[in-house]
Design a protein around this motif. Structure first.
Motif, short mmCIF file in Angstrom:
data_model
loop_
_atom_site.label_atom_id
_atom_site.label_comp_id
_atom_site.label_asym_id
_atom_site.label_seq_id
_atom_site.Cartn_x
_atom_site.Cartn_y
_atom_site.Cartn_z
N ILE A 3 -17.17 31.02 -12.78
CA ILE A 3 -17.59 31.73 -11.45
C ILE A 3 -18.61 32.34 -11.81
N ILE A 4 -20.46 32.22 -11.21
CA ILE A 4 -20.76 33.02 -11.50
C ILE A 4 -21.33 33.33 -10.07
N LEU A 5 -20.81 35.22 -10.16
CA LEU A 5 -21.53 36.25 -9.18
C LEU A 5 -22.10 36.53 -8.97
N MET A 6 -22.74 36.04 -8.39
CA MET A 6 -24.50 36.87 -7.76
C MET A 6 -24.60 37.27 -6.44
N GLY A 7 -25.26 38.36 -6.18
CA GLY A 7 -25.84 39.16 -5.90
C GLY A 7 -26.46 40.98 -6.03
N CYS A 8 -27.14 41.26 -4.79
CA CYS A 8 -27.91 43.03 -5.71
C CYS A 8 -27.75 43.68 -5.54
N PRO A 9 -26.99 44.38 -5.82
CA PRO A 9 -26.83 46.00 -6.06
C PRO A 9 -25.76 46.02 -4.62
N GLY A 10 -25.01 46.25 -5.50
CA GLY A 10 -23.84 47.20 -4.43
C GLY A 10 -23.47 45.66 -3.53
N ALA A 11 -23.61 44.69 -4.27
CA ALA A 11 -23.29 43.54 -3.19
C ALA A 11 -21.41 42.79 -2.96
N GLY A 12 -21.22 44.16 -4.43
CA GLY A 12 -19.42 44.04 -4.26
C GLY A 12 -19.14 42.86 -5.14
N LYS A 13 -20.29 42.59 -6.66
CA LYS A 13 -19.70 41.89 -7.34
C LYS A 13 -18.25 42.70 -7.72
N GLY A 14 -17.99 43.98 -8.71
CA GLY A 14 -17.42 44.57 -9.11
C GLY A 14 -16.10 44.33 -8.07
N THR A 15 -16.02 44.76 -6.94
CA THR A 15 -15.12 44.82 -5.85
C THR A 15 -14.34 43.34 -6.33
N SER A 124 -22.61 55.93 -2.28
CA SER A 124 -21.33 56.29 -2.12
C SER A 124 -20.14 55.59 -3.02
N ARG A 125 -20.67 55.31 -4.20
CA ARG A 125 -19.83 55.00 -5.49
C ARG A 125 -19.68 55.54 -5.96
N ARG A 126 -18.12 55.73 -6.30
CA ARG A 126 -17.05 55.93 -7.82
C ARG A 126 -16.38 55.36 -8.00
N GLN A 127 -16.36 55.65 -9.49
CA GLN A 127 -15.69 54.94 -10.52
C GLN A 127 -14.52 55.38 -11.58
N GLY A 132 -10.72 52.04 -13.78
CA GLY A 132 -11.89 51.32 -13.52
C GLY A 132 -12.16 51.50 -12.04
N ALA A 133 -10.87 51.82 -11.27
CA ALA A 133 -11.12 51.33 -9.88
C ALA A 133 -12.35 51.60 -9.44
N ILE A 134 -13.21 50.46 -8.14
CA ILE A 134 -14.51 50.59 -8.20
C ILE A 134 -14.51 51.26 -6.76
N LEU A 135 -14.56 52.26 -6.25
CA LEU A 135 -14.26 53.19 -5.04
C LEU A 135 -15.32 53.22 -4.33
N ARG A 136 -15.07 53.39 -3.08
CA ARG A 136 -16.61 54.04 -1.95
C ARG A 136 -16.01 55.45 -1.16
N LEU A 143 -14.25 61.96 -2.61
CA LEU A 143 -12.61 62.25 -3.68
C LEU A 143 -13.10 63.09 -4.85
N GLU A 144 -12.72 63.35 -5.72
CA GLU A 144 -12.23 64.26 -6.70
C GLU A 144 -11.64 63.40 -7.57
N LYS A 145 -10.44 62.82 -6.67
CA LYS A 145 -9.88 62.14 -8.09
C LYS A 145 -9.65 60.64 -8.04
N CYS A 146 -9.42 60.30 -8.39
CA CYS A 146 -8.63 58.59 -7.96
C CYS A 146 -7.80 58.77 -6.83
N SER A 147 -8.28 57.39 -5.99
CA SER A 147 -6.84 57.95 -4.54
C SER A 147 -5.54 56.70 -5.56
N ALA A 148 -6.05 55.35 -7.19
CA ALA A 148 -5.31 54.39 -7.25
C ALA A 148 -3.96 55.16 -7.88
N CYS A 149 -4.54 56.22 -9.13
CA CYS A 149 -4.52 56.45 -10.11
C CYS A 149 -4.31 57.69 -10.81
#
Ligand code: AP5
Ligand code: MG
Length: 210
Positions: A3-15, A124-127, A132-136, A143-149
């Motif tokens: 699969i090729i996932l295309m889209g502009c910066p911030g489109a949500g490819k990583g998410t 508003s992105r933090r990683q 490696g979680a991508i957060l908004r 946030l200062e710490k990852c909400s997942a880990c």
């Protein structure tokens, strides 16, 4: 599936790649992540790449194709290409490479996002450095710490309003022509990226399960 996932910066490819990895046995190649890892290594090549990537410009095609081929060859799984191809010469090189490796691109999915959303999303992105979680985040109260880990969060050097605007310009000039390259291939589909991540994922899943 390849699969090729295309889209502009911030489109949500990583998410969306992260969600796809949980649902399908795929290998994720984000060329942005590959480049950032090389930059972080501090190698001489990484130093050269940092000059290009942190300003929001594109790395030369030949170098990208060479880096990509090594990774493609390292896995037998289906692949999610996130951020590649980004120019028509890269799309042509990918076709040649896939043919040579007896593989085939099965889906080209464009995640569509209105241009006015791009800077807001990027800023508003933090990683998370750990998982490696991508957060908004709320920019006024990030946030200062990852909400997942609970890991430490970082902001990409190319995630400033000026660089995000420049990246969008580079996208329009160099990457949008790739859409024309695939549009009549029978593999090209667009999804509305301006919905919740869950709804975007639902739309992508429907395409893949057809
Ligand atoms: P790369 O890392 O690929 O950056 P990009 O294409 O600009 O895309 P982003 O990673 O910024 O956005 P994304 O679409 O992944 O969005 P995300 O899911 O994170 O490339 C970086 C650089 O590397 C390039 O500029 C270039 O220099 C170089 N490079 C890379 N590939 C290259 C190549 N092939 N050739 C040459 N050079 C290359 O989401 C963004 C934010 O939005 C997050 O905060 C997320 O939580 C949020 N979000 C996501 N989806 C939603 C949603 N549906 N609703 C609300 N918020 C959402
Ligand atoms: Mg990304």
């Amino acid at each position: 599936m390849n699969i090729i996932l295309m889209g502009c910066p911030g489109a949500g490819k990583g998410t969306q790649s992260a969600k796809l990895l949980q649902a399908f046995p795929l290998h994720h190649i984000s060329t942005g992540d590959v480049l950032r890892a090389e930059i972080a290594s501090g190698s001489p090549l990484g130093k050269q790449l940092g000059e290009i990537v942190n300003k929001g410009n594109l790395v030369p095609d030949e170098l990208m194709v060479e880096m990509l081929e090594k990774i493609v060859k390292s896995t037998d799984k289906g692949i999610i290409f996130d951020g590649f191809p980004r120019t028509v010469p890269q799309a042509e090189a990918l076709d040649t490479m896939m043919q040579r490796l007896h593989r085939e691109i099965t889906h080209v999915i464009m995640i569509d996002l209105p241009a006015q959303e791009v800077v807001n999303r990027i800023c508003s992105r933090r990683q998370c450095k750990k998982c490696g979680a991508i957060l908004r985040v709320d920019i006024k109260n990030p946030l200062e710490k990852c909400s997942a880990c609970g890991g430490e969060l970082y902001t990409r050097p190319d995630d400033t309003p000026e660089r995000a605007t420049h990246r969008l310009e580079v996208y329009r000039n160099s990457t949008l022509p790739v859409k024309n390259y695939y549009q009549n291939s029978g593999k090209y589909v667009e999804v509305n990226g301006n919905q919740t991540p869950e709804k975007v994922f639902e739309d992508i899943t429907k395409i893949l399960e057809k």
